[in-house]
Design a protein around this motif. Structure first.
Motif, PDB file in Angstrom:
ATOM      1  N   CYS A 104      -1.747 -14.426  11.589  1.00  0.00           N
ATOM      2  CA  CYS A 104      -0.781 -14.359  10.485  1.00  0.00           C
ATOM      3  C   CYS A 104      -0.291 -12.937  10.258  1.00  0.00           C
ATOM      4  N   CYS A 139      -8.953 -11.901   7.879  1.00  0.00           N
ATOM      5  CA  CYS A 139      -8.849 -13.215   7.245  1.00  0.00           C
ATOM      6  C   CYS A 139     -10.129 -14.029   7.477  1.00  0.00           C
ATOM      7  N   HIS A 176      -6.630 -17.688   4.928  1.00  0.00           N
ATOM      8  CA  HIS A 176      -5.931 -16.423   5.088  1.00  0.00           C
ATOM      9  C   HIS A 176      -6.125 -15.503   3.900  1.00  0.00           C
ATOM     10  N   CYS A 217      -5.595 -11.159  12.493  1.00  0.00           N
ATOM     11  CA  CYS A 217      -5.350 -12.605  12.452  1.00  0.00           C
ATOM     12  C   CYS A 217      -3.938 -12.882  12.971  1.00  0.00           C
TER      13      CYS A 217
HETATM   14 ZN   LIG Z   1      -4.631 -14.792   8.545  1.00  0.00          ZN
END
Ligand SMILES: [Zn+2]
Length: 311
Positions: free
Chosen positions: A175, A180, A158, A173
């Motif tokens: 996240c 990432c 990440h 991503c």
């Molecule tokens: Zn990520």
């Protein structure tokens, strides 16, 4: 010599192993009760019980999870198996199994397995990488995991892809951030990249087969992947300077990575212009224990041979 049980709690499967030194004494695999925390605890306890009955002895228990235990709260965090998040997994299992249990991130388990009796056996500093559905990493120094106060050491997936160029269009991503490394180097990222450029949806193995047959678009997708992996790992070499980088996960089965990526990463690893020292000593290697590295590493969370087995 105590036996060691390792449990790898995956999103779809729970794997269990008993190792006696480096020798595998028993193994089992059951479906993960997805979405059900209580049933997950029960399945792990049943697996430990079954493994102990097979080997007729008590053992230490280490668990690899797709996330980590927060040192400040004792609860699971950063897990992509959402039903584990916020749960006191370690204390719940210790109560059930009536013994201390060690829990670590699955990428850390992978790294400790390969550093203990795998591809990086005997190496001082090891960066273990999982490139599969996601991208994770773990660091060991002299066979011990470096997990860090936030338990996120090694989570390079990440970070943004370094030294991006025009072909590295950032993607969102899971996240919440853009660009990432995971979005490029995971198996799904590799397939998505091929689809974006070539217009065909193929799984990673199909892309590699197509490239082997001389398909130009598939070959270009693989070359982009190699360039990206070289840059992403060069940034790790600049920070950690590991002796060995070990790759695991589905994408690690692509043999040509082990020749092509080290050929490319040199130009991104720090060297002042004009330096004559050119040969990098970091080795890129594939996991010796393949898919069982995660579960073996969970067992190795109890490295001390002098420790008493507890039943
Ligand atoms: Zn990520």
């Amino acid at each position: 010599m105590p036996l060691r049980i390792g449990i790898d709690l995956g999103g779809t499967k729970i794997e269990g192993i008993v190792i006696d030194g480096s020798r595998e004494a028993a193994r089992l695999r059951v479906d993960t009760p997805r979405g059900d925390y209580g049933a997950t605890l029960g399945a792990i306890a049943a697996a430990v019980d079954a493994l102990e009955r097979q080997t007729a002895t008590g053992a230490t228990v280490g668990i690899g999870i797709p996330g980590t235990i927060s040192p400040s709260t004792g609860l699971v965090k950063n897990a992509n198996s959402a039903w584990l998040i916020g749960r006191p997994l370690q204390t719940d299992l210790e109560r059930r199994l009536e013994r201390p249990v060690r829990v670590a991130n699955d990428a850390n388990c992978f790294a400790i397995s390969e550093a203990t009796d795998g591809a990086a056996e005997g190496a001082d500093v090891v960066f273990g990488v999982i490139v599969g559905t996601g991208v994770g990493g773990g660091i060991t120094v002299k066979g011990r995991i470096i997990s860090g106060p936030n338990r996120i050491a090694g989570e390079w997936g990440h970070n943004p892809l370094p030294w991006p160029d025009s072909e590295d269009e950032p993607r969102l991503c899971y996240c919440g951030k853009q660009g990432c490394i995971e979005t490029f180097l995971s198996g799904p990222g590799f397939s998505a990249d091929h689809e974006a450029v070539a217009g065909v949806r193929l799984d990673p193995a199909e892309i590699v087969e197509a490239a082997d047959r001389g398909d130009a678009a598939a070959e270009q997708t693989l070359r982009r992947y190699e360039r990206r992996m070289a840059r992403a790992l060069a940034s790790i070499i600049n920070i950690l300077d590991p002796d060995v980088i070990v790759l695991g996960g589905g994408m690690s089965n692509i043999d040509r990575l082990y020749t092509n990526v080290p050929r490319l990463w040199g130009r991104f690893v720090f060297a002042a212009e004009g330096d004559v020292e050119s040969r990098l000593l970091t080795r890129l290697d594939s996991a010796r224990h393949g898919d069982t590295s995660g579960v073996r590493g969970a067992a190795w969370l109890w490295p001390d041979a002098a420790m008493e087995p507890q039943a």
